[in-house]
Design a protein around this motif. Structure first.
Motif, PDB file in Angstrom:
ATOM      1  N   VAL A   1       0.733  -1.171  -0.016  1.00 50.13           N
ATOM      2  CA  VAL A   1       0.035  -0.047   0.014  1.00 50.13           C
ATOM      3  C   VAL A   1       0.925   1.092   0.034  1.00 50.13           C
ATOM      4  CG1 VAL A   1      -1.839   1.335   1.378  1.00 50.13           C
ATOM      5  CG2 VAL A   1      -2.061  -1.221   0.993  1.00 50.13           C
ATOM      6  N   ILE A   2       1.928   1.245   0.899  1.00 49.06           N
ATOM      7  CA  ILE A   2       2.875   2.367   0.802  1.00 49.06           C
ATOM      8  C   ILE A   2       3.877   2.546  -0.561  1.00 49.06           C
ATOM      9  CG2 ILE A   2       2.437   2.646   3.044  1.00 49.06           C
ATOM     10  CD1 ILE A   2       5.295   1.596   3.518  1.00 49.06           C
ATOM     11  N   GLY A   3       3.772   1.509  -1.302  1.00 49.52           N
ATOM     12  CA  GLY A   3       4.839   1.552  -2.457  1.00 49.52           C
ATOM     13  C   GLY A   3       6.213   0.760  -2.412  1.00 49.52           C
ATOM     14  N   LYS A   4       6.152   0.120  -1.324  1.00 47.67           N
ATOM     15  CA  LYS A   4       7.524  -0.867  -0.999  1.00 47.67           C
ATOM     16  C   LYS A   4       7.367  -2.034  -1.426  1.00 47.67           C
ATOM     17  CE  LYS A   4       9.579   2.978   0.688  1.00 47.67           C
ATOM     18  NZ  LYS A   4      10.630   3.634   0.065  1.00 47.67           N
ATOM     19  N   LYS A   5       7.255  -2.257  -2.829  1.00 54.12           N
ATOM     20  CA  LYS A   5       6.748  -3.568  -3.211  1.00 54.12           C
ATOM     21  C   LYS A   5       8.049  -4.355  -3.572  1.00 54.12           C
ATOM     22  CE  LYS A   5       2.531  -2.032  -5.092  1.00 54.12           C
ATOM     23  NZ  LYS A   5       1.511  -1.978  -6.080  1.00 54.12           N
ATOM     24  N   PHE A   6       9.271  -3.873  -3.642  1.00 54.83           N
ATOM     25  CA  PHE A   6      10.502  -4.748  -4.016  1.00 54.83           C
ATOM     26  C   PHE A   6      11.287  -5.121  -2.813  1.00 54.83           C
ATOM     27  CE2 PHE A   6      14.612  -5.506  -5.922  1.00 54.83           C
ATOM     28  CZ  PHE A   6      14.157  -6.184  -7.122  1.00 54.83           C
ATOM     29  N   VAL A   7      11.501  -6.229  -2.623  1.00 56.68           N
ATOM     30  CA  VAL A   7      12.106  -6.921  -1.439  1.00 56.68           C
ATOM     31  C   VAL A   7      13.157  -7.663  -2.168  1.00 56.68           C
ATOM     32  CG1 VAL A   7      12.499  -8.292   0.570  1.00 56.68           C
ATOM     33  CG2 VAL A   7      10.092  -6.900   0.110  1.00 56.68           C
ATOM     34  N   ALA A   8      14.301  -7.518  -1.569  1.00 57.95           N
ATOM     35  CA  ALA A   8      15.655  -8.129  -2.077  1.00 57.95           C
ATOM     36  C   ALA A   8      16.477  -8.453  -0.897  1.00 57.95           C
ATOM     37  CB  ALA A   8      16.591  -7.398  -2.977  1.00 57.95           C
ATOM     38  N   TYR A   9      17.051  -9.524  -0.732  1.00 56.48           N
ATOM     39  CA  TYR A   9      18.042 -10.077   0.312  1.00 56.48           C
ATOM     40  C   TYR A   9      19.522 -10.239  -0.501  1.00 56.48           C
ATOM     41  CZ  TYR A   9      14.213 -11.462   3.136  1.00 56.48           C
ATOM     42  OH  TYR A   9      13.304 -11.536   3.884  1.00 56.48           O
ATOM     43  N   CYS A  10      20.454  -9.550   0.282  1.00 56.37           N
ATOM     44  CA  CYS A  10      21.679  -9.391  -0.085  1.00 56.37           C
ATOM     45  C   CYS A  10      22.598  -9.964   0.816  1.00 56.37           C
ATOM     46  CB  CYS A  10      22.070  -7.888  -0.303  1.00 56.37           C
ATOM     47  SG  CYS A  10      21.475  -6.861  -1.321  1.00 56.37           S
ATOM     48  N   GLN A  11      23.484 -10.822  -0.026  1.00 59.77           N
ATOM     49  CA  GLN A  11      24.594 -11.506   0.773  1.00 59.77           C
ATOM     50  C   GLN A  11      26.158 -10.637   0.704  1.00 59.77           C
ATOM     51  OE1 GLN A  11      23.728 -15.264  -1.301  1.00 59.77           O
ATOM     52  NE2 GLN A  11      22.735 -16.046   0.532  1.00 59.77           N
ATOM     53  N   ILE A  12      26.366 -10.365   1.521  1.00 61.34           N
ATOM     54  CA  ILE A  12      27.463  -9.437   1.550  1.00 61.34           C
ATOM     55  C   ILE A  12      28.831 -10.132   2.110  1.00 61.34           C
ATOM     56  CG2 ILE A  12      28.660  -7.225   2.391  1.00 61.34           C
ATOM     57  CD1 ILE A  12      26.044  -6.865   0.782  1.00 61.34           C
ATOM     58  N   THR A  13      29.866 -10.045   1.328  1.00 63.54           N
ATOM     59  CA  THR A  13      31.045 -10.438   1.740  1.00 63.54           C
ATOM     60  C   THR A  13      32.196  -9.243   2.066  1.00 63.54           C
ATOM     61  OG1 THR A  13      30.871 -12.646   0.499  1.00 63.54           O
ATOM     62  CG2 THR A  13      33.083 -11.962   1.116  1.00 63.54           C
ATOM     63  N   LEU A  14      32.896  -9.142   3.082  1.00 66.37           N
ATOM     64  CA  LEU A  14      33.599  -8.050   3.159  1.00 66.37           C
ATOM     65  C   LEU A  14      35.043  -8.528   2.952  1.00 66.37           C
ATOM     66  CD1 LEU A  14      32.742  -7.119   7.152  1.00 66.37           C
ATOM     67  CD2 LEU A  14      31.839  -6.352   4.856  1.00 66.37           C
ATOM     68  N   ILE A  15      35.736  -7.527   2.550  1.00 66.41           N
ATOM     69  CA  ILE A  15      37.225  -7.792   1.949  1.00 66.41           C
ATOM     70  C   ILE A  15      38.110  -8.665   2.739  1.00 66.41           C
ATOM     71  CG2 ILE A  15      37.230  -5.827   0.365  1.00 66.41           C
ATOM     72  CD1 ILE A  15      38.777  -4.127   2.147  1.00 66.41           C
ATOM     73  N   ARG A  16      37.977  -8.314   4.096  1.00 63.55           N
ATOM     74  CA  ARG A  16      38.844  -8.903   5.134  1.00 63.55           C
ATOM     75  C   ARG A  16      37.955  -8.992   6.198  1.00 63.55           C
ATOM     76  NH1 ARG A  16      41.993  -5.257   3.250  1.00 63.55           N
ATOM     77  NH2 ARG A  16      42.114  -4.089   5.353  1.00 63.55           N
ATOM     78  N   HIS A  17      38.071 -10.197   7.264  1.00 63.43           N
ATOM     79  CA  HIS A  17      37.621 -10.523   8.533  1.00 63.43           C
ATOM     80  C   HIS A  17      38.455  -9.628   9.387  1.00 63.43           C
ATOM     81  CE1 HIS A  17      35.653 -13.462   6.331  1.00 63.43           C
ATOM     82  NE2 HIS A  17      34.589 -13.311   6.961  1.00 63.43           N
ATOM     83  N   HIS A  18      38.441  -8.544   9.594  1.00 61.45           N
ATOM     84  CA  HIS A  18      38.911  -7.615  10.660  1.00 61.45           C
ATOM     85  C   HIS A  18      37.812  -6.874  11.558  1.00 61.45           C
ATOM     86  CE1 HIS A  18      43.106  -7.059   9.135  1.00 61.45           C
ATOM     87  NE2 HIS A  18      42.541  -8.211   8.645  1.00 61.45           N
TER      88      HIS A  18
END
Length: 150
Positions: free
Chosen positions: A58-75
């Motif tokens: 109803v408020i126009g937020k019809k698009f949902v995505a899930y993003c899997q993020i990888t960082l450059i390093r685990h610091h």
């Protein structure tokens, strides 16, 4: 937390707009003890807040995505930096630091695919700590709930 507390919490999760008299009738107590129990649940931070849930279609937020993020390093510094920056983006509805093949899982909600592309290109991909972004788009929501089973 006893059975009555759990029932109060269930009633609030179903409809937090109910008044105390309505909740009391449903849990089998009078108004005063129901009110006192609710205050104790709030003071114990079991009840974090009372909110209005909006219909995103109803408020126009019809698009949902899930993003899997990888960082450059685990610091620690990079992880903390990413967490801080995600808090600034209103498009990100959820951010979870996860185990497995990716570092973070984001739930992004926007109006349409072009707004999603703009978010990725002009915001998320510009973060120095991000190595890869993998996106999955919601085709249909079969179940969405905010009610926890207690």
């Amino acid at each position: 937390m006893d059975k009555i507390d759990k029932n109060i919490l269930k009633q609030l999760q179903i409809n937090a707009k109910q008044n105390i008299k309505e909740i009391a009738a449903k849990v089998g107590l009078s108004v005063t003890p129901t009110y006192e129990r609710m205050k104790k649940l709030e003071q114990a931070n079991i009840i974090k807040s009372y909110v209005a849930l909006l219909d995103r279609d109803v408020i126009g937020k019809k698009f949902v995505a899930y993003c899997q993020i990888t960082l450059i390093r685990h610091h620690k510094e990079l992880i903390d930096d990413f967490k801080t920056k995600t808090l600034q983006f209103s498009e990100i509805m959820e951010c979870h630091h996860i185990s497995g093949n990716f570092d973070f899982l984001l739930k992004i909600v926007v109006n349409d695919i072009s707004q999603y592309q703009q978010f990725i290109n002009e915001k998320l991909s510009l973060l120095d700590c991000v190595s890869t972004i993998n996106s999955s788009f919601v085709m249909e929501s079969v179940k969405e709930t905010t009610v926890y089973e207690l």
